[in-house]
Design a protein around this motif. Structure first.
Motif, PDB file in Angstrom:
ATOM      1  N   VAL A  52     -67.979 -12.654 -22.363  1.00 35.54           N
ATOM      2  CA  VAL A  52     -68.408 -11.270 -22.589  1.00 35.54           C
ATOM      3  C   VAL A  52     -69.118 -10.673 -21.372  1.00 35.54           C
ATOM      4  O   VAL A  52     -69.456  -9.500 -21.383  1.00 35.54           O
ATOM      5  CB  VAL A  52     -69.313 -11.147 -23.846  1.00 35.54           C
ATOM      6  CG1 VAL A  52     -68.541 -11.514 -25.107  1.00 35.54           C
ATOM      7  CG2 VAL A  52     -70.571 -11.995 -23.709  1.00 35.54           C
ATOM      8  N   ASP A  53     -69.336 -11.496 -20.341  1.00 37.76           N
ATOM      9  CA  ASP A  53     -70.005 -11.012 -19.139  1.00 37.76           C
ATOM     10  C   ASP A  53     -69.467 -11.762 -17.926  1.00 37.76           C
ATOM     11  O   ASP A  53     -69.903 -12.884 -17.643  1.00 37.76           O
ATOM     12  CB  ASP A  53     -71.515 -11.203 -19.254  1.00 37.76           C
ATOM     13  CG  ASP A  53     -72.274 -10.669 -18.052  1.00 37.76           C
ATOM     14  OD1 ASP A  53     -71.639 -10.142 -17.104  1.00 37.76           O
ATOM     15  OD2 ASP A  53     -73.516 -10.790 -18.047  1.00 37.76           O
ATOM     16  N   PRO A  54     -68.520 -11.149 -17.190  1.00 35.17           N
ATOM     17  CA  PRO A  54     -67.931 -11.840 -16.046  1.00 35.17           C
ATOM     18  C   PRO A  54     -68.941 -12.193 -14.954  1.00 35.17           C
ATOM     19  O   PRO A  54     -68.681 -13.048 -14.119  1.00 35.17           O
ATOM     20  CB  PRO A  54     -66.873 -10.873 -15.518  1.00 35.17           C
ATOM     21  CG  PRO A  54     -66.997  -9.623 -16.291  1.00 35.17           C
ATOM     22  CD  PRO A  54     -67.954  -9.831 -17.408  1.00 35.17           C
ATOM     23  N   ALA A  55     -70.112 -11.559 -14.975  1.00 34.68           N
ATOM     24  CA  ALA A  55     -71.162 -11.882 -14.011  1.00 34.68           C
ATOM     25  C   ALA A  55     -72.239 -12.762 -14.643  1.00 34.68           C
ATOM     26  O   ALA A  55     -73.286 -13.002 -14.032  1.00 34.68           O
ATOM     27  CB  ALA A  55     -71.788 -10.593 -13.480  1.00 34.68           C
ATOM     28  N   GLY A  56     -71.983 -13.249 -15.849  1.00 35.93           N
ATOM     29  CA  GLY A  56     -72.974 -14.027 -16.582  1.00 35.93           C
ATOM     30  C   GLY A  56     -73.086 -15.462 -16.104  1.00 35.93           C
ATOM     31  O   GLY A  56     -72.413 -15.878 -15.158  1.00 35.93           O
ATOM     32  N   PRO A  57     -73.915 -16.230 -16.792  1.00 39.06           N
ATOM     33  CA  PRO A  57     -74.140 -17.620 -16.397  1.00 39.06           C
ATOM     34  C   PRO A  57     -72.921 -18.506 -16.688  1.00 39.06           C
ATOM     35  O   PRO A  57     -72.111 -18.195 -17.557  1.00 39.06           O
ATOM     36  CB  PRO A  57     -75.331 -18.039 -17.256  1.00 39.06           C
ATOM     37  CG  PRO A  57     -75.303 -17.116 -18.430  1.00 39.06           C
ATOM     38  CD  PRO A  57     -74.715 -15.829 -17.939  1.00 39.06           C
ATOM     39  N   ARG A  58     -72.838 -19.605 -15.931  1.00 42.07           N
ATOM     40  CA  ARG A  58     -71.770 -20.567 -16.164  1.00 42.07           C
ATOM     41  C   ARG A  58     -72.058 -21.307 -17.471  1.00 42.07           C
ATOM     42  O   ARG A  58     -73.173 -21.720 -17.742  1.00 42.07           O
ATOM     43  CB  ARG A  58     -71.668 -21.565 -15.014  1.00 42.07           C
ATOM     44  CG  ARG A  58     -70.529 -22.559 -15.226  1.00 42.07           C
ATOM     45  CD  ARG A  58     -70.029 -23.185 -13.963  1.00 42.07           C
ATOM     46  NE  ARG A  58     -69.543 -22.276 -12.945  1.00 42.07           N
ATOM     47  CZ  ARG A  58     -68.329 -21.712 -12.944  1.00 42.07           C
ATOM     48  NH1 ARG A  58     -67.490 -21.941 -13.926  1.00 42.07           N
ATOM     49  NH2 ARG A  58     -67.965 -20.918 -11.965  1.00 42.07           N
ATOM     50  N   CYS A  59     -71.024 -21.461 -18.274  1.00 44.01           N
ATOM     51  CA  CYS A  59     -71.116 -22.159 -19.557  1.00 44.01           C
ATOM     52  C   CYS A  59     -70.821 -23.642 -19.349  1.00 44.01           C
ATOM     53  O   CYS A  59     -70.130 -24.016 -18.397  1.00 44.01           O
ATOM     54  CB  CYS A  59     -70.102 -21.549 -20.528  1.00 44.01           C
ATOM     55  SG  CYS A  59     -70.157 -22.241 -22.199  1.00 44.01           S
ATOM     56  N   HIS A  60     -71.283 -24.471 -20.262  1.00 43.68           N
ATOM     57  CA  HIS A  60     -70.979 -25.894 -20.188  1.00 43.68           C
ATOM     58  C   HIS A  60     -69.485 -26.180 -20.313  1.00 43.68           C
ATOM     59  O   HIS A  60     -69.016 -27.240 -19.930  1.00 43.68           O
ATOM     60  CB  HIS A  60     -71.781 -26.690 -21.225  1.00 43.68           C
ATOM     61  CG  HIS A  60     -71.460 -26.334 -22.636  1.00 43.68           C
ATOM     62  ND1 HIS A  60     -70.428 -26.907 -23.340  1.00 43.68           N
ATOM     63  CD2 HIS A  60     -72.043 -25.455 -23.484  1.00 43.68           C
ATOM     64  CE1 HIS A  60     -70.381 -26.393 -24.554  1.00 43.68           C
ATOM     65  NE2 HIS A  60     -71.361 -25.508 -24.668  1.00 43.68           N
ATOM     66  N   CYS A  61     -68.713 -25.198 -20.802  1.00 48.94           N
ATOM     67  CA  CYS A  61     -67.261 -25.370 -20.913  1.00 48.94           C
ATOM     68  C   CYS A  61     -66.562 -25.136 -19.574  1.00 48.94           C
ATOM     69  O   CYS A  61     -65.369 -25.403 -19.440  1.00 48.94           O
ATOM     70  CB  CYS A  61     -66.674 -24.445 -21.984  1.00 48.94           C
ATOM     71  SG  CYS A  61     -66.568 -22.703 -21.495  1.00 48.94           S
ATOM     72  N   GLY A  62     -67.303 -24.606 -18.593  1.00 51.97           N
ATOM     73  CA  GLY A  62     -66.742 -24.363 -17.278  1.00 51.97           C
ATOM     74  C   GLY A  62     -66.436 -22.910 -16.985  1.00 51.97           C
ATOM     75  O   GLY A  62     -66.197 -22.537 -15.842  1.00 51.97           O
ATOM     76  N   THR A  63     -66.440 -22.072 -18.001  1.00 49.55           N
ATOM     77  CA  THR A  63     -66.163 -20.649 -17.831  1.00 49.55           C
ATOM     78  C   THR A  63     -67.474 -19.905 -17.534  1.00 49.55           C
ATOM     79  O   THR A  63     -68.553 -20.456 -17.668  1.00 49.55           O
ATOM     80  CB  THR A  63     -65.499 -20.097 -19.109  1.00 49.55           C
ATOM     81  OG1 THR A  63     -64.396 -20.925 -19.444  1.00 49.55           O
ATOM     82  CG2 THR A  63     -64.982 -18.698 -18.931  1.00 49.55           C
ATOM     83  N   GLY A  65     -69.964 -16.559 -18.362  1.00 48.09           N
ATOM     84  CA  GLY A  65     -70.297 -15.444 -19.241  1.00 48.09           C
ATOM     85  C   GLY A  65     -69.916 -15.603 -20.691  1.00 48.09           C
ATOM     86  O   GLY A  65     -69.816 -14.607 -21.414  1.00 48.09           O
ATOM     87  N   CYS A  66     -69.737 -16.834 -21.158  1.00 50.06           N
ATOM     88  CA  CYS A  66     -69.427 -17.055 -22.578  1.00 50.06           C
ATOM     89  C   CYS A  66     -70.612 -16.620 -23.450  1.00 50.06           C
ATOM     90  O   CYS A  66     -71.766 -16.683 -23.018  1.00 50.06           O
ATOM     91  CB  CYS A  66     -69.162 -18.529 -22.851  1.00 50.06           C
ATOM     92  SG  CYS A  66     -67.659 -19.184 -22.115  1.00 50.06           S
ATOM     93  N   VAL A  67     -70.315 -16.236 -24.676  1.00 52.31           N
ATOM     94  CA  VAL A  67     -71.379 -15.872 -25.625  1.00 52.31           C
ATOM     95  C   VAL A  67     -72.398 -17.003 -25.704  1.00 52.31           C
ATOM     96  O   VAL A  67     -73.610 -16.766 -25.624  1.00 52.31           O
ATOM     97  CB  VAL A  67     -70.794 -15.565 -27.028  1.00 52.31           C
ATOM     98  CG1 VAL A  67     -71.911 -15.319 -28.027  1.00 52.31           C
ATOM     99  CG2 VAL A  67     -69.839 -14.385 -26.986  1.00 52.31           C
ATOM    100  N   GLU A  68     -71.929 -18.231 -25.807  1.00 52.83           N
ATOM    101  CA  GLU A  68     -72.828 -19.373 -25.943  1.00 52.83           C
ATOM    102  C   GLU A  68     -73.693 -19.590 -24.698  1.00 52.83           C
ATOM    103  O   GLU A  68     -74.843 -20.019 -24.799  1.00 52.83           O
ATOM    104  CB  GLU A  68     -72.014 -20.632 -26.247  1.00 52.83           C
ATOM    105  CG  GLU A  68     -72.830 -21.785 -26.743  1.00 52.83           C
ATOM    106  CD  GLU A  68     -71.980 -22.848 -27.406  1.00 52.83           C
ATOM    107  OE1 GLU A  68     -71.996 -23.982 -26.911  1.00 52.83           O
ATOM    108  OE2 GLU A  68     -71.306 -22.538 -28.411  1.00 52.83           O
ATOM    109  N   ALA A  69     -73.167 -19.283 -23.517  1.00 51.84           N
ATOM    110  CA  ALA A  69     -73.927 -19.446 -22.277  1.00 51.84           C
ATOM    111  C   ALA A  69     -75.066 -18.434 -22.169  1.00 51.84           C
ATOM    112  O   ALA A  69     -75.993 -18.621 -21.388  1.00 51.84           O
ATOM    113  CB  ALA A  69     -73.001 -19.309 -21.074  1.00 51.84           C
ATOM    114  N   ILE A  70     -75.003 -17.386 -22.975  1.00 51.28           N
ATOM    115  CA  ILE A  70     -76.018 -16.333 -22.971  1.00 51.28           C
ATOM    116  C   ILE A  70     -76.899 -16.406 -24.212  1.00 51.28           C
ATOM    117  O   ILE A  70     -78.088 -16.106 -24.143  1.00 51.28           O
ATOM    118  CB  ILE A  70     -75.336 -14.939 -22.905  1.00 51.28           C
ATOM    119  CG1 ILE A  70     -74.486 -14.827 -21.643  1.00 51.28           C
ATOM    120  CG2 ILE A  70     -76.358 -13.807 -22.997  1.00 51.28           C
ATOM    121  CD1 ILE A  70     -73.523 -13.655 -21.643  1.00 51.28           C
TER     122      ILE A  70
END
Length: 190
Positions: A52-63, A65-70
């Motif tokens: 949901v945020d291409p400039a967001g934090p890296r997620c543990h899944c490797g992507t 801006g994931c919802v979970e990473a935020i």
């Protein structure tokens, strides 16, 4: 839990239904045509990994801006620790700071609520459920997340999809065990 809520809770009488859990992780379950959808690889409903945020934090899944990473409890705590410089905080301390009006802590919860709302809107736009239940241990902080969830949800739902209500439903921990029993019953009596 989605099947249990569909059979015995807010999903009774719906053919299209979704349940979203917020807390340590962000997840969802989807019912279409009265059937739980598992998907070809068993990962249908991984709302936490919608970017949901291409400039967001890296997620543990490797992507990125994931919802979970935020919006997971860990992501919120990491954000509050970083933005306040208080590495000693636990999640309860971060919540307390936000409730006391600390701008950095409040901002972390606002970003999390926004991410959850956008994620739910994407789910609703894609599947078109009659109702979405929001639950999980993260509901304890709904006073900090709620307005941001509902505003982002309303802003990102497409036309008629916005009529799909979000129902907050705090569910006790034993519902997870009850849910496992429902799946067992469903397997025995298809």
């Amino acid at each position: 839990m989605t099947v249990t809520e569909h059979w015995f809770g807010e999903g009774i009488g719906t053919e299209y239904f979704a349940l979203v859990t917020i807390g340590a992780g962000i997840g969802s379950g989807i019912v279409i045509n009265d059937q739980l959808v598992a998907g070809a690889y068993g990962v249908a409903g991984e709302m936490g990994h919608i970017s949901v945020d291409p400039a967001g934090p890296r997620c543990h899944c490797g992507t990125v801006g994931c919802v979970e990473a935020i919006a997971s409890t860990k992501a919120i705590l990491d954000s509050v620790r970083r933005d306040t410089g208080r590495s000693d905080l636990d999640f309860d301390g971060a919540v307390r700071l936000a409730r006391e009006g600390d701008r950095a802590a409040w901002g972390a919860f606002a970003r999390a609520g926004h991410a959850i709302g956008v994620g739910i809107a994407n789910l609703v736009n894609l599947v078109g459920p009659e109702r979405v239940v929001v639950t999980g241990e993260g509901l304890d902080t709904y006073d900090l997340l709620g307005v941001h969830i509902t505003e982002a949800y309303a802003a990102h739902c497409f036309k008629a999809a916005a009529r799909c209500p979000l129902v907050l439903r705090p569910l006790p921990w034993e519902v997870w065990a009850r849910s496992a029993a429902v799946i067992g019953i469903q397997a025995l009596f298809p």
